[in-house]
Design a protein around this motif. Structure first.
Motif, PDB file in Angstrom:
ATOM      1  N   VAL A 172      12.473   2.566  -2.681  1.00  0.00           N
ATOM      2  CA  VAL A 172      12.362   1.391  -1.813  1.00  0.00           C
ATOM      3  C   VAL A 172      11.866   1.800  -0.436  1.00  0.00           C
ATOM      4  N   SER A 173      11.604   0.787   0.386  1.00  0.00           N
ATOM      5  CA  SER A 173      11.126   1.013   1.747  1.00  0.00           C
ATOM      6  C   SER A 173      12.015   2.034   2.464  1.00  0.00           C
ATOM      7  N   PRO A 174      11.415   3.006   3.123  1.00  0.00           N
ATOM      8  CA  PRO A 174       9.995   3.172   3.435  1.00  0.00           C
ATOM      9  C   PRO A 174       9.259   4.134   2.497  1.00  0.00           C
ATOM     10  N   ALA A 175       9.330   3.867   1.191  1.00  0.00           N
ATOM     11  CA  ALA A 175       8.720   4.779   0.221  1.00  0.00           C
ATOM     12  C   ALA A 175       7.222   4.947   0.450  1.00  0.00           C
ATOM     13  N   PHE A 176       6.545   3.894   0.915  1.00  0.00           N
ATOM     14  CA  PHE A 176       5.113   4.014   1.198  1.00  0.00           C
ATOM     15  C   PHE A 176       4.890   5.097   2.255  1.00  0.00           C
ATOM     16  N   THR A 177       5.628   5.018   3.363  1.00  0.00           N
ATOM     17  CA  THR A 177       5.515   6.030   4.410  1.00  0.00           C
ATOM     18  C   THR A 177       5.888   7.414   3.892  1.00  0.00           C
ATOM     19  N   CYS A 178       6.912   7.472   3.063  1.00  0.00           N
ATOM     20  CA  CYS A 178       7.449   8.755   2.567  1.00  0.00           C
ATOM     21  C   CYS A 178       6.654   9.367   1.430  1.00  0.00           C
ATOM     22  N   SER A 179       5.645   8.684   0.932  1.00  0.00           N
ATOM     23  CA  SER A 179       5.065   9.011  -0.377  1.00  0.00           C
ATOM     24  C   SER A 179       4.631  10.465  -0.544  1.00  0.00           C
TER      25      SER A 179
ATOM     26  N   ASP B   8      19.292   4.812  -0.686  1.00  0.00           N
ATOM     27  CA  ASP B   8      18.466   6.013  -0.650  1.00  0.00           C
ATOM     28  C   ASP B   8      17.719   6.176  -1.974  1.00  0.00           C
ATOM     29  N   PHE B   9      16.831   7.153  -2.009  1.00  0.00           N
ATOM     30  CA  PHE B   9      16.036   7.397  -3.211  1.00  0.00           C
ATOM     31  C   PHE B   9      16.926   7.909  -4.345  1.00  0.00           C
ATOM     32  N   VAL B  10      16.601   7.506  -5.571  1.00  0.00           N
ATOM     33  CA  VAL B  10      17.348   7.947  -6.751  1.00  0.00           C
ATOM     34  C   VAL B  10      16.357   8.403  -7.815  1.00  0.00           C
ATOM     35  N   VAL B  11      16.567   9.611  -8.338  1.00  0.00           N
ATOM     36  CA  VAL B  11      15.754  10.156  -9.420  1.00  0.00           C
ATOM     37  C   VAL B  11      16.698  10.721 -10.467  1.00  0.00           C
TER      38      VAL B  11
ATOM     39  N   GLY C 186       1.072   3.538  -8.779  1.00  0.00           N
ATOM     40  CA  GLY C 186       1.363   3.162  -7.404  1.00  0.00           C
ATOM     41  C   GLY C 186       1.239   4.391  -6.518  1.00  0.00           C
ATOM     42  N   ILE C 187       1.585   4.240  -5.254  1.00  0.00           N
ATOM     43  CA  ILE C 187       1.375   5.349  -4.322  1.00  0.00           C
ATOM     44  C   ILE C 187       2.253   6.555  -4.652  1.00  0.00           C
ATOM     45  N   ILE C 188       3.432   6.334  -5.259  1.00  0.00           N
ATOM     46  CA  ILE C 188       4.297   7.457  -5.643  1.00  0.00           C
ATOM     47  C   ILE C 188       3.728   8.174  -6.862  1.00  0.00           C
TER      48      ILE C 188
END
Length: 396
Positions: free
Chosen positions: A374-381, A358-361, A10-12
């Motif tokens: 999650v959104s806006p992960a596409f924008t944030c990629s 928020d993002f989790v890693v 995917g984009i990430i």
């Protein structure tokens, strides 16, 4: 033996691969994708909106990466000859109480360094006669739209150009330490990076991670006006409920000037529950029903009302009526077909029954797991991938 193996194109995943290869040109990097082509799931099925970064509190990763990502993706599209629709965004209030929500969005935008312009009703009518607001609205000049599938495929193309190996139609099956077993054999890597989207939590479980989390899928569908008979000129959004991650029913203008109303945020019953019983998985069904039942009974984050409201959106008339409140009697006759559905991979904290916003890693020295993109992960990629590489992938 690979230096880095990434699960999910995917984009990430593709941006992490690109980032690593640009940093370490001699490294051997492999990206595995279970489908026969990229962008068949979240990366290709999202709205394509390049968000600006004013919805999020300043202490969130989303606030930091959305503003940077908006500019970076526009630059990428420009350099690669991809279309961008600089259609902007207007956020409107429907009543007096929503003006406080607009004020909070403006405050967040100011703190995050995102340009937002106040419009009174007269100025709004001059710019966008079809849009309605109560007293004032916010204009965001930097919001734009792109074709998400096209952009994701272009990142895959760039990865191959710089020497990243990409294997398609290769399904993850299991792991043994730093060895990945797939439908196309076994692969060994010094570091494994899990960017599997809807299945990120399940793969993370194999490595001992995501113990407190599970992904709950939500189905998003738009109602399309393919010819833009409504003559939509910009994206029109309501004031959102900032306590949940969904932005409410809105109008979106695509890169090809197609108008859309939506999306829905309907709880799905298995992870790839796009249409009918396609991709039905009984094990996933029972797991997700278990958690959705808990959410329904406890009414965590208003899940009960959310479920009832979202199911009603399957009715054309109901969805159009919600959207019409944002307009000055905009003609909605052209909104007559559903878009391709997408599934939001939303992380749920199993202990608190909260949707993680928020993002989790999670990671150790051998593996990295992107659990919540999650959104806006596409924008944030682009900046998000850079952060994952610097904070979790590179050994310090």
């Amino acid at each position: 033996m690979y230096d880095y193996l990434i699960i999910g194109a995917g984009i990430i995943g593709l941006n992490i691969a690109k980032n690593l290869k640009e940093r370490f040109p001699e490294s051997k990097i492999l990206v595995l994708e279970k489908e026969k082509e990229v962008a068949l799931h979240s990366s290709g099925r999202n709205s394509g909106v390049l968000h600006a970064g004013f919805y999020y509190t300043a202490d969130s990763l989303k606030a930091k990466f959305t503003k940077e990502g908006n500019a970076a993706l526009k630059e990428f599209c420009k350099n690669r000859g991809l279309k961008v629709n600089e259609c902007q965004k207007v956020v409107v209030a429907q009543n007096e109480s929503e003006l406080k929500g607009l004020e909070e969005l403006k405050r967040r935008g100011d703190v995050n360094g995102v340009e937002l312009i106040w419009l009174d009703e007269k100025r709004l009518e001059e710019l966008y006669p079809n849009v309605r607001t109560h007293e004032k609205a916010l204009l965001c000049p930097s919001t734009a739209t792109v074709n998400p599938s096209e952009v994701t495929r272009e990142f895959a193309k760039v990865c191959k150009e710089i020497g990243v190996e990409l294997i398609l139609d290769c399904k993850y099956e299991s792991s043994e330490g730093n060895k990945i077993i797939t439908s196309k054999g076994e692969f060994i890597s010094k570091k494994i990076i899990n960017c599997a989207g809807l299945y990120a939590d399940k793969i993370a479980n194999d490595f001992g991670f995501s113990k407190d989390y599970v992904i709950i899928p939500f189905k998003g569908i738009y109602l399309k006006d393919h010819e833009n008979k409504a003559q939509l000129k910009t994206n029109i959004y309501p004031v959102p409920n900032l306590d949940n991650p969904f932005l409410g029913v809105h109008f979106t203008l695509t890169v090809d000037n197609e108008a859309k109303i939506g999306p829905t945020a309907i709880p799905a019953f298995w992870r790839e529950n796009y249409k009918g019983f396609s991709n039905f998985n009984i094990k996933e069904f029972f797991q997700i029903i278990y958690y959705e039942t808990k959410l329904f009974l406890t009414n965590a984050f208003g899940f009960r009302e959310l479920a009832f409201t979202e199911i009603q959106k399957y009715c054309f008339a109901y969805l159009k009526a919600l959207a019409k409140d944002l307009t000055q009697n905009m003609d909605n006759v052209g909104f007559d077909q559903w878009s391709t559905p997408g599934i939001r991979a939303q992380l749920l904290n199993k202990k608190t029954l909260e949707l993680v916003q928020d993002f989790v890693v999670e990671s150790d020295k051998n593996s990295v797991h992107v659990l919540n993109a999650v959104s806006p992960a596409f924008t944030c990629s682009i900046p998000f991938a850079n952060w994952v590489v610097e904070e979790y992938v590179i050994d310090k």
